[in-house]
Scaffold this active site. Structure first.
Site, PDB file in Angstrom:
ATOM      1  N   LYS A  34      40.255  60.773  26.691  1.00 14.46           N
ATOM      2  CA  LYS A  34      41.655  60.453  27.029  1.00 14.46           C
ATOM      3  C   LYS A  34      41.725  59.126  27.784  1.00 14.46           C
ATOM      4  O   LYS A  34      40.685  58.601  28.224  1.00 14.46           O
ATOM      5  CB  LYS A  34      42.250  61.586  27.860  1.00 14.46           C
ATOM      6  CG  LYS A  34      41.538  61.835  29.178  1.00 14.46           C
ATOM      7  CD  LYS A  34      41.943  63.183  29.780  1.00 14.46           C
ATOM      8  CE  LYS A  34      41.235  63.422  31.101  1.00 14.46           C
ATOM      9  NZ  LYS A  34      41.404  64.812  31.576  1.00 14.46           N
ATOM     10  N   TYR A 251      46.526  37.623  52.555  1.00 12.65           N
ATOM     11  CA  TYR A 251      47.837  38.103  52.995  1.00 12.65           C
ATOM     12  C   TYR A 251      47.744  38.942  54.255  1.00 12.65           C
ATOM     13  O   TYR A 251      46.817  39.741  54.405  1.00 12.65           O
ATOM     14  CB  TYR A 251      48.486  38.948  51.894  1.00 12.65           C
ATOM     15  CG  TYR A 251      48.961  38.134  50.713  1.00 12.65           C
ATOM     16  CD1 TYR A 251      49.992  37.207  50.855  1.00 12.65           C
ATOM     17  CD2 TYR A 251      48.376  38.294  49.457  1.00 12.65           C
ATOM     18  CE1 TYR A 251      50.431  36.467  49.769  1.00 12.65           C
ATOM     19  CE2 TYR A 251      48.812  37.563  48.370  1.00 12.65           C
ATOM     20  CZ  TYR A 251      49.843  36.642  48.530  1.00 12.65           C
ATOM     21  OH  TYR A 251      50.275  35.916  47.457  1.00 12.65           O
ATOM     22  N   MET A 299      46.823  39.727  43.961  1.00  9.72           N
ATOM     23  CA  MET A 299      47.052  40.058  42.545  1.00  9.72           C
ATOM     24  C   MET A 299      45.920  39.546  41.654  1.00  9.72           C
ATOM     25  O   MET A 299      45.464  40.247  40.755  1.00  9.72           O
ATOM     26  CB  MET A 299      48.397  39.486  42.080  1.00  9.72           C
ATOM     27  CG  MET A 299      48.770  39.920  40.684  1.00  9.72           C
ATOM     28  SD  MET A 299      50.325  39.233  40.093  1.00  9.72           S
ATOM     29  CE  MET A 299      51.516  40.174  41.018  1.00  9.72           C
TER      30      MET A 299
END
Ligand SMILES: *Cc1c(COP(=O)(O)O)cnc(C)c1O
Length: 356
Positions: A34, A251, A299
């Site tokens: 899966k 950050y 990111m």
């Protein structure tokens, strides 16, 4: 030159792990593929595991793709069908279906008259997710056994705690009490139960995680189980920064240098699937040497400590997880499990075959 991140998939490792499952059981093996083969690529995984007696997944489109690729084994839909409109394809491609709820039994009246299907009747033996309660199984069994659409019935259940100290005993007992009433095929074991509880193997085992070379147990490593990681996520250092004591990294200043430091910026971030919740200190390999994550994962990038790695520089190879860097350790440092990291690999990460 493309962005340097990529996931290498070692087909030999998949085959090796499959053989470990083979040697651990005399039951038939339903390879669980899966979620795009736990992120490794559906057809790539199916090919490496083509010795499996069956494949289990969720998405009917994937099941059809497997049939169209020529696989003749049992293909099981782990949540069954989601509505009568899928029954035509279930019949056409001869897909086995988990039946976990009464509404699905009612759907079967619409099953195409020309065909029959194999049912995996799911018992809720204590996980309380999918399946008929012990009291309702008899009713479901009675209807299904005399249903014109039904060919073979397998009685299945799923363990909630096979990987931890609570184990399987309560659920196994509940299941056995029910199964004793019927002459049916039996299936219970996921990877953890396959490796730890041979008495639960029944007729079909359903390993997933172990086939990809990760350990289902927090206190036993994949290497100790003889498993080899199939996925290695790699990238490179693309920039170097020098920090003074007190400088902050990334950050929100989640890391602040307590001394003069040299750090590397790695082309890998949460948009690639690296967990944003990984903590300062999460292990990372640079040119094969262990170092640590510093600051918040962004990111597209993350930062690693190179202060002690004098040879490391731009273009140094970084291994985020896989061979030499157990994914379980990275998962632990991010308060998650290796399953989630494998599945979280994103579309933009190229997958390449790594068969030495
Ligand atoms: C995912 C799944 C498995 C495989 O579990 P692993 O822990 O990856 O071995 C087995 N059975 C069912 C019903 C599943 O959903």
């Amino acid at each position: 030159m493309p962005r340097p991140i990529l996931a290498r998939i070692d087909q030999n490792a998949l085959e090796h792990n499959f053989q470990i499952a083979r040697r651990a059981t005399s039951a038939r093996i339903m390879a669980v593929i899966k979620a795009n083969g736990y992120g490794h690529g559906l057809l790539r995984v199916a090919q490496a595991l083509s010795g499996a007696d069956g494949f289990a997944l969720l998405d009917i489109r994937d099941a059809i793709a497997l049939r169209q690729a020529g696989y003749r084994q049992t293909i099981l839909l782990l949540e069954g069908f989601f509505g009568v409109e899928e029954l035509e394809q279930v019949a056409e491609y001869d897909l086995a279906c988990v039946i976990h709820s009464e509404w699905q039994i009612r759907c079967l009246d619409a099953y195409p008259r020309r065909a029959t299907l194999d049912i995996w009747l799911k018992v809720n033996s204590g996980m309380h997710r999918l399946g008929f309660s012990p009291l309702d199984v008899a009713m479901a069994m009675e209807v299904l056994r005399s249903h014109r659409a039904v060919r073979e019935i397998t009685l299945m259940t799923h363990f909630a705690n096979a990987d931890d100290e609570r184990g399987v005993s309560a659920q196994f007992e509940t299941y056995n009490r029910i199964a004793a009433n019927y002459r049916v095929t039996r299936s219970l074991a996921n990877s953890a139960a396959l490796l730890r509880y041979p008495e639960t193997h029944g007729d079909w085992v359903r390993p997933g995680l172990m086939l990809y070379g990760a350990s289902p147990f927090s206190e036993v490593s994949a290497a100790q189980l003889g498993l080899k990681p199939a996925m290695t996520l790699k990238s490179r250092i693309i920039a170097i920064q020098h920090l003074e004591r007190g400088d902050e990294v990334g950050y929100s200043g989640k890391y602040r240098a307590d001394r003069t430091m040299r750090i590397g910026i790695v082309a890998c971030g949460y948009a690639d699937g690296y967990p944003r919740h990984a903590k300062n200190g999460a292990p990372v390999l640079v040119d094969g040497n262990r170092t640590q994550l510093l600051g918040r994962v962004s990111m597209d990038m993350l930062c690693v400590d190179l202060t002690a790695l004098h040879e490391a520089d731009t273009e140094s190879t970084v291994t985020l997880w896989g061979k030499e860097m157990p994914i379980e350790e990275v998962a632990m440092a991010a308060d998650t499990i290796s399953y989630e990291l494998m599945c979280a690999l994103t579309q933009r990460v190229p997958i390449v075959e790594d068969t030495p």
